[in-house]
Design a protein around this motif. Structure first.
Motif, PDB file in Angstrom:
ATOM      1  N   GLY A 157      -7.587 -16.461  56.588  1.00  5.58           N
ATOM      2  CA  GLY A 157      -7.794 -16.685  54.904  1.00  5.58           C
ATOM      3  C   GLY A 157      -8.508 -15.870  54.523  1.00  5.58           C
ATOM      4  N   ALA A 158      -9.865 -15.726  54.924  1.00 12.72           N
ATOM      5  CA  ALA A 158     -10.760 -14.905  54.426  1.00 12.72           C
ATOM      6  C   ALA A 158     -10.868 -13.289  54.394  1.00 12.72           C
ATOM      7  N   VAL A 159      -9.777 -12.957  55.426  1.00 10.40           N
ATOM      8  CA  VAL A 159      -9.866 -11.440  55.629  1.00 10.40           C
ATOM      9  C   VAL A 159      -8.444 -10.973  55.464  1.00 10.40           C
ATOM     10  N   SER A 160      -8.436  -9.985  54.534  1.00  7.99           N
ATOM     11  CA  SER A 160      -7.108  -9.583  53.978  1.00  7.99           C
ATOM     12  C   SER A 160      -6.512  -8.766  55.248  1.00  7.99           C
ATOM     13  N   GLY A 161      -4.978  -9.072  55.651  1.00  6.32           N
ATOM     14  CA  GLY A 161      -4.116  -8.485  56.512  1.00  6.32           C
ATOM     15  C   GLY A 161      -4.628  -9.035  57.934  1.00  6.32           C
ATOM     16  N   LEU A 162      -5.535 -10.182  57.819  1.00  6.38           N
ATOM     17  CA  LEU A 162      -5.725 -10.680  59.298  1.00  6.38           C
ATOM     18  C   LEU A 162      -4.664 -11.772  59.636  1.00  6.38           C
ATOM     19  N   SER A 163      -4.085 -11.999  60.717  1.00  5.49           N
ATOM     20  CA  SER A 163      -3.318 -13.014  61.043  1.00  5.49           C
ATOM     21  C   SER A 163      -3.960 -14.006  61.842  1.00  5.49           C
ATOM     22  N   THR A 164      -3.446 -15.481  61.849  1.00  5.80           N
ATOM     23  CA  THR A 164      -4.000 -16.192  62.845  1.00  5.80           C
ATOM     24  C   THR A 164      -3.750 -15.967  64.430  1.00  5.80           C
ATOM     25  N   GLU A 165      -2.848 -15.233  64.747  1.00  5.26           N
ATOM     26  CA  GLU A 165      -2.405 -14.802  66.031  1.00  5.26           C
ATOM     27  C   GLU A 165      -3.647 -13.754  66.459  1.00  5.26           C
ATOM     28  N   SER A 166      -4.404 -13.228  65.482  1.00  3.06           N
ATOM     29  CA  SER A 166      -5.274 -12.011  65.991  1.00  3.06           C
ATOM     30  C   SER A 166      -6.584 -12.769  66.022  1.00  3.06           C
ATOM     31  N   VAL A 167      -6.840 -14.246  65.796  1.00  2.00           N
ATOM     32  CA  VAL A 167      -7.966 -14.863  65.749  1.00  2.00           C
ATOM     33  C   VAL A 167      -8.139 -15.404  66.941  1.00  2.00           C
ATOM     34  N   SER A 168      -9.435 -15.203  68.013  1.00  2.00           N
ATOM     35  CA  SER A 168      -9.510 -15.981  69.020  1.00  2.00           C
ATOM     36  C   SER A 168     -10.725 -16.823  68.817  1.00  2.00           C
ATOM     37  N   VAL A 169     -10.471 -17.966  69.517  1.00  2.00           N
ATOM     38  CA  VAL A 169     -11.440 -19.124  69.173  1.00  2.00           C
ATOM     39  C   VAL A 169     -11.986 -19.620  70.692  1.00  2.00           C
ATOM     40  N   VAL A 170     -13.271 -19.443  70.825  1.00  2.00           N
ATOM     41  CA  VAL A 170     -13.859 -19.941  72.120  1.00  2.00           C
ATOM     42  C   VAL A 170     -14.929 -20.908  71.832  1.00  2.00           C
ATOM     43  N   SER A 171     -14.795 -22.027  72.522  1.00  2.00           N
ATOM     44  CA  SER A 171     -15.544 -23.330  72.181  1.00  2.00           C
ATOM     45  C   SER A 171     -16.462 -23.731  73.507  1.00  2.00           C
ATOM     46  N   VAL A 172     -17.566 -23.457  73.213  1.00  2.00           N
ATOM     47  CA  VAL A 172     -18.543 -24.058  74.461  1.00  2.00           C
ATOM     48  C   VAL A 172     -19.596 -25.306  74.307  1.00  2.00           C
ATOM     49  N   GLU A 173     -19.811 -26.062  75.238  1.00  2.00           N
ATOM     50  CA  GLU A 173     -20.451 -27.021  75.183  1.00  2.00           C
ATOM     51  C   GLU A 173     -21.972 -26.868  75.480  1.00  2.00           C
ATOM     52  N   SER A 174     -22.836 -27.535  74.621  1.00  2.00           N
ATOM     53  CA  SER A 174     -24.242 -27.300  74.491  1.00  2.00           C
ATOM     54  C   SER A 174     -24.679 -28.282  75.729  1.00  2.00           C
ATOM     55  N   ALA A 175     -26.031 -27.699  76.145  1.00  2.69           N
ATOM     56  CA  ALA A 175     -26.574 -28.298  77.146  1.00  2.69           C
ATOM     57  C   ALA A 175     -27.339 -29.884  76.748  1.00  2.69           C
TER      58      ALA A 175
END
Length: 257
Positions: free
Chosen positions: A185-203
């Motif tokens: 929503g913050a980037v013009s022309g960017l779709s949700t399918e083109s956003v990759s999300v990686v979540s890692v756990e802190s030590a």
């Protein structure tokens, strides 16, 4: 005037040094961070308190609103480990006010666009870090520019990558789908399918360690011995003062007779 025996004992240099040393140790603290702005100092204090380390911030003297963070000397090592695990204190980040507001004398269009993309990614990361459970966030934006030599050529679609570091044992307060919607929503022309999300756990542990109780006082288990020694020393000093007062009073009464 000759002091009574109890008062002479109390006023011996060795005894005075022992009492003064005890009073100093009671308030003994180590400074682990300094020169922080208030936001960074608050983040450090909050992380340490959640980990069971008693921390406080102190305003530094001099110009500018800078703060230092202090912890009990016995917990300084553990405090540094907590801050390292949480990657604190954070730098100022790539917010709009930090990057996009600083322009060179004659900025080129490419430089201006690159700095704008960097600032936008930093602003999105700062927004994601406000969600519960998120320790740090990084947002990388790939926004291809149109080729001026081929205006009708097919443009590569924009994409984004998001890295979230979460606290151990605490669920993220924002879902992956919400992260994608926020970035897209913050980037013009960017779709949700083109956003990759990686979540890692802190030590670092997400929850504070179990607390030990010394009477009605709850402290971290590592500080229990220190607190017990301090309280025992305080009781000893009070008893010593009481004995000195009683002995001095009795001798004064006898002298008056």
């Amino acid at each position: 005037m000759t002091l009574p025996w109890g008062a002479r004992v109390w006023y011996r240099p060795a005894a005075m040094r022992w009492v003064l040393g005890l009073l100093v140790c009671i308030g003994c603290a180590s400074e682990i961070e300094h020169g922080l702005d208030e936001r960074a100092a608050n983040e450090v204090v909050l992380a340490l308190n959640r980990a069971g380390v008693g921390a406080r911030k102190e305003r530094e003297a001099g110009e500018g609103q800078r703060w230092s963070v202090q912890v009990p000397s016995a917990e300084a090592g553990r405090a540094m480990e907590v801050l390292k695990a949480h990657e604190l204190p954070r730098g100022p980040g790539s917010a709009f006010r930090d990057l996009y507001g600083k322009q060179s004398l004659v900025p080129s269009p490419n430089e201006d666009r690159a700095r704008w993309i960097d600032a936008l990614g930093g602003e999105l990361a700062r927004t994601l870090e406000t969600a519960d459970g998120v320790i740090t966030a990084r947002v990388h934006l790939a926004l291809p520019d149109a080729d001026p030599l081929a205006p009708h050529a097919e443009r590569t679609k924009p994409s984004a990558s998001v890295l979230l570091k979460r606290a151990r044992g605490i669920a993220l307060g924002i879902s992956e789908a919400d992260v994608k919607r926020l970035v897209a929503g913050a980037v013009s022309g960017l779709s949700t399918e083109s956003v990759s999300v990686v979540s890692v756990e802190s030590a670092a542990q997400g929850e504070a360690p179990a607390l030990a109780h010394v009477g009605p006082i709850a402290v971290a288990a590592a500080s229990r011995g220190t607190l017990t020694a301090i309280l025992a020393s305080c009781v000893g000093v009070i008893l010593l003062l009481g004995v000195v007062l009683v002995v001095t009073s009795l001798r004064q009464v006898r002298a008056n007779r």
